[in-house]
Design an enzyme around this catalytic site. Structure first.
Site, PDB file in Angstrom:
ATOM      1  N   ASP A 350      38.947  46.499  48.805  1.00 29.69           N
ATOM      2  CA  ASP A 350      39.298  46.228  47.627  1.00 29.69           C
ATOM      3  C   ASP A 350      38.245  45.792  46.353  1.00 29.69           C
ATOM      4  OD1 ASP A 350      41.740  45.799  45.646  1.00 29.69           O
ATOM      5  OD2 ASP A 350      41.082  43.886  45.805  1.00 29.69           O
ATOM      6  N   GLU A 386      36.574  50.801  46.876  1.00 30.50           N
ATOM      7  CA  GLU A 386      37.273  50.682  45.812  1.00 30.50           C
ATOM      8  C   GLU A 386      35.890  50.416  44.600  1.00 30.50           C
ATOM      9  OE1 GLU A 386      41.117  49.303  43.139  1.00 30.50           O
ATOM     10  OE2 GLU A 386      40.059  47.981  44.517  1.00 30.50           O
TER      11      GLU A 386
END
Length: 710
Positions: A350, A386
């Site tokens: 993330d 990401e």
């Protein structure tokens, strides 16, 4: 029991049971003292025994206590200066979780005592709280690492054969009537034969689990009757969250997670974890003290020049300082633990750009990348970034180093624009369809560096993408101000639910168009759980706090027609290597043939010109894929060959007539897919001769096959 205290060892960090006792080790560079707190039961409000550490090696405090066993509940109190202006927030009145806890029992019960300062004090976070937080904190748990893996083997599916399925552990099974009620929404439910059979029939090769590291649900959410459903608020990087365990026995969460992985592996399905190493659930200077802040604030977080405040590249209030050796060690130890002890197959990071920041800029040669690249364990699993954060220069799509795959946000945006009729260049559509060579090729990466997706947990579901122009997030309690406002969505003429058969037909066609584009693009496809069932969130594009029917998959309302289409589509994708290449298209004549591996045509059958590529209003084109031009070999050294295909895309609202190519491309083509007709079949499709004409419905994709046997 009588407690004996031995010096213990500074390695490994955390609580380690050796069969005869437990070694405790914790990093706290700036601390002046550390106390180990032991509990006899979950019901105890405060520790029954408190033991002060006497041994310190470098910056690690350590102790060994013989006789302690797995299941022992523990935590810490850490002494040191309380000087927020200098970056130090030590407060021994605050009970702290072990940063290396392998299991955590219980949940946070929000109370003012959880803050290191006095709420409401005129000095704010510079004040000092003397209230004990232990009664409101969960406990770390000593675990027994032994587990019968039954010769479990990592599937090790290559990227070009990988199909990722983004799943929320709870939301996927909470409403599934074929799963025993007592395990719905848990790790055990994901290991249930009903779920595994569904994944296999769908064709999934890897589940990407939304965060399962132990996380915190924010106070304001709980006080408003909500919770942090997504889980991007980690406080324990080694512990599987106990809320997804079917048993309330402290260490059972670990065994249950391991069993889930084992059962998925038996089915040939990999497990990828969505991990959040960029920040913790402790927030900014106004946040609570659960672990890292109280253990050694200055040694874990990025602080500003005024060390009272936190650098925030994540939008959550704080950022872990991955430039510091102890934080890098924490991340690497956590990753290795989940690989070696929990047998997971990879990670999706993330806001990964945050981890790559040196002073402020995102660096491709940062310590984070370097240490992962040289690690013999971590470097061998799937690593997916990401590739952005909210800081300046944080949008890094296409800029991660070799060895990494990336969520390709540019693919998502381009394909959404194409199918909603937005002004966009066909040249970018071609780039995205063929693996985004403009982003990855010049860095010696392959098409599989691109993880292609149309939707993700964050944003509209596929059904809502074609049903709403605007977000409808009022249930979140933030006046519809949260969530992305520019969604590149199109409601097909009516906002939200409707009975209009024309609108419903177009929406269904658009869903098939998006899915077909996804699975016929080069790269790694990622499907969001429930999109194949037309799952809706009623227009909510930020359901992070909706742990209810808004987010859970409603299996009773599954769109079985779309499910069947998706299964057949994935079968076509898996059966044909031409759609999952390891190498880039060359666009050059194939040896022994007059044809190139790929060719592009306008509807009139002529090759695309530069003018065609740059026309922003153009919405139709055809793609020829030669099955002799895959440019790869099997493991036995034989060239990989496949059927040849002719792909027709029509994003116009009206039907478009296409002229097929001459006999040198193929004498007779068979239509095997038509999104306009809701048709997928490798056998029995309509035949079309060379030079013949074919009508593509408005908003449709067609796929024609020329068998290799010809």
């Amino acid at each position: 029991m009588e407690i004996m205290v031995y010096p213990g060892s500074p390695f490994p960090l955390g609580a380690t049971w050796d069969g005869q006792g437990v070694n405790f080790a914790i990093y706290a560079e700036n601390a002046t003292g550390v106390e180990l707190c032991l509990f006899n039961s979950k019901e105890e409000q405060n520790e029954s025994i408190k033991i002060r550490f006497e041994e310190r090696t470098h910056h690690v405090w350590h102790i060994r206590i013989p006789g302690l066993k797995p299941g022992q509940l523990y935590g810490y109190r850490v002494h040191g200066p309380y000087e927020p202006q200098n970056g130090h927030r030590f407060n021994p009145n605050k009970f702290l979780l072990d940063p290396y806890a392998k299991a955590i029992s219980g949940s946070i019960r929000w109370h003012d005592s959880l803050f290191g300062y006095e709420l409401g004090h005129p000095d704010g976070d510079l004040s000092f709280s003397e209230v004990d937080s232990a009664p409101f904190m969960p406990r770390a748990v000593v675990i027994d690492p032994n587990f019968n893996w039954e010769e479990d083997k990592f599937p090790r599916i290559p990227y070009h054969k990988t199909i990722i399925y983004e799943v929320h552990v709870k939301g996927f099974t909470k409403l599934h009537s074929y799963i025993p009620e007592n395990i719905r929404g848990t790790y055990s439910a994901l290991a249930h034969p009903v779920v595994i059979n569904y994944l296999k029939e769908l064709g999934i090769t890897a589940v990407e689990l939304m965060p399962v590291h132990y996380f915190i649900s924010e106070r304001h959410l709980e006080e408003n009757g909500k919770s942090n459903y997504w889980g991007y608020n980690t406080i324990g990087f080694f512990a599987p969250d106990s809320r997804y365990a079917s048993s309330d026995v402290s260490e059972e969460q670990v065994y249950e997670f391991k069993n889930m992985v084992k059962e998925l592996h038996k089915a040939g399905i990999e497990v990828i974890l969505d991990v959040v190493y960029n920040h913790t659930g402790e927030g900014n200077q106004w946040g609570p003290t659960f672990s890292f802040r109280g253990v050694d604030n200055a040694s874990y977080y990025r602080l500003t020049n005024d060390k009272r405040y936190y650098m925030d590249y994540t939008g959550t209030g704080n950022t872990l300082n991955a430039r510091l050796p102890n934080v890098l060690q924490l991340i690497m130890d956590s990753l290795r633990y989940w690989i070696l002890e929990m047998h997971v197959d990879g990670f999706r990071f993330d806001l990964a750009s945050t981890l790559a920041r040196e002073l402020h800029e995102v660096g491709r040669l940062s310590s984070f990348f370097a240490i992962i690249h040289q690690d013999p364990i971590i470097s061998q699993v799937k690593l997916i970034a990401e590739p952005w954060d909210i800081g300046e220069g944080g949008y890094m799509v296409g800029n991660f180093p070799p060895g990494w795959a990336e969520w390709n946000g540019k693919y998502r945006d381009c394909m959404r624009d194409y199918w909603r009729g937005a002004y966009s260049m066909l040249s970018e559509f071609a780039d995205r369809l063929t693996g985004s060579s403009d982003l990855y090729k010049n860095d010696y990466r392959n098409p599989t560096a691109s993880v292609n997706f149309i939707t993700a947990h964050d944003g509209f579901t596929l059904n809502d993408l074609v049903s709403y122009n605007e977000k409808h997030n009022k249930d979140n309690g933030e006046n519809n101000n949260d969530g992305e406002s520019h969604n590149r969505s199109w409601n097909c003429g009516t906002e939200g639910t409707t009975d209009d058969p024309g609108v419903l037909s177009l929406r269904n066609k658009q869903k098939r168009n998006f899915l077909t584009t996804l699975f016929l693009s080069q790269g790694v496809p990622m499907l969001v759980a429930g999109d194949e069932l037309s799952r809706t969130q009623n227009g909510n594009n930020n359901a992070y706090c909706q742990d209810n029917e808004i987010s859970w998959i409603n299996w009773e309302k599954a769109d079985l027609d779309l499910l069947e289409f998706t299964k057949k589509l994935i079968r076509v994708y898996k059966d044909h290597n031409v759609f999952s290449r390891r190498e880039w298209f060359k666009g050059q004549p194939i040896k022994g043939r007059r044809l190139t591996d790929i060719a592009w045509f306008s509807p009139d059958g002529k090759k695309m010109t530069e003018e065609n590529w740059q026309a922003g209003f153009a919405k139709s084109l055809a793609v020829y894929l030669d099955g002799h031009g895959i440019h790869s070999k099997n493991y036995d050294g034989k060239p990989i060959l496949d059927d040849s295909f002719y792909l027709i895309f029509n994003a116009h609202s009206e039907p478009v007539e296409y002229k097929l190519q001459t006999k040198r491309y193929g004498h007779s083509w068979i239509k095997i897919l038509d999104t306009g007709k809701n048709f997928v079949s490798e056998h029995g499709g309509e035949p079309y001769k060379a030079n013949s004409k074919i009508i593509a419905d408005g908003f449709s994709v067609m796929l024609l096959k020329y068998p290799l046997a010809h």
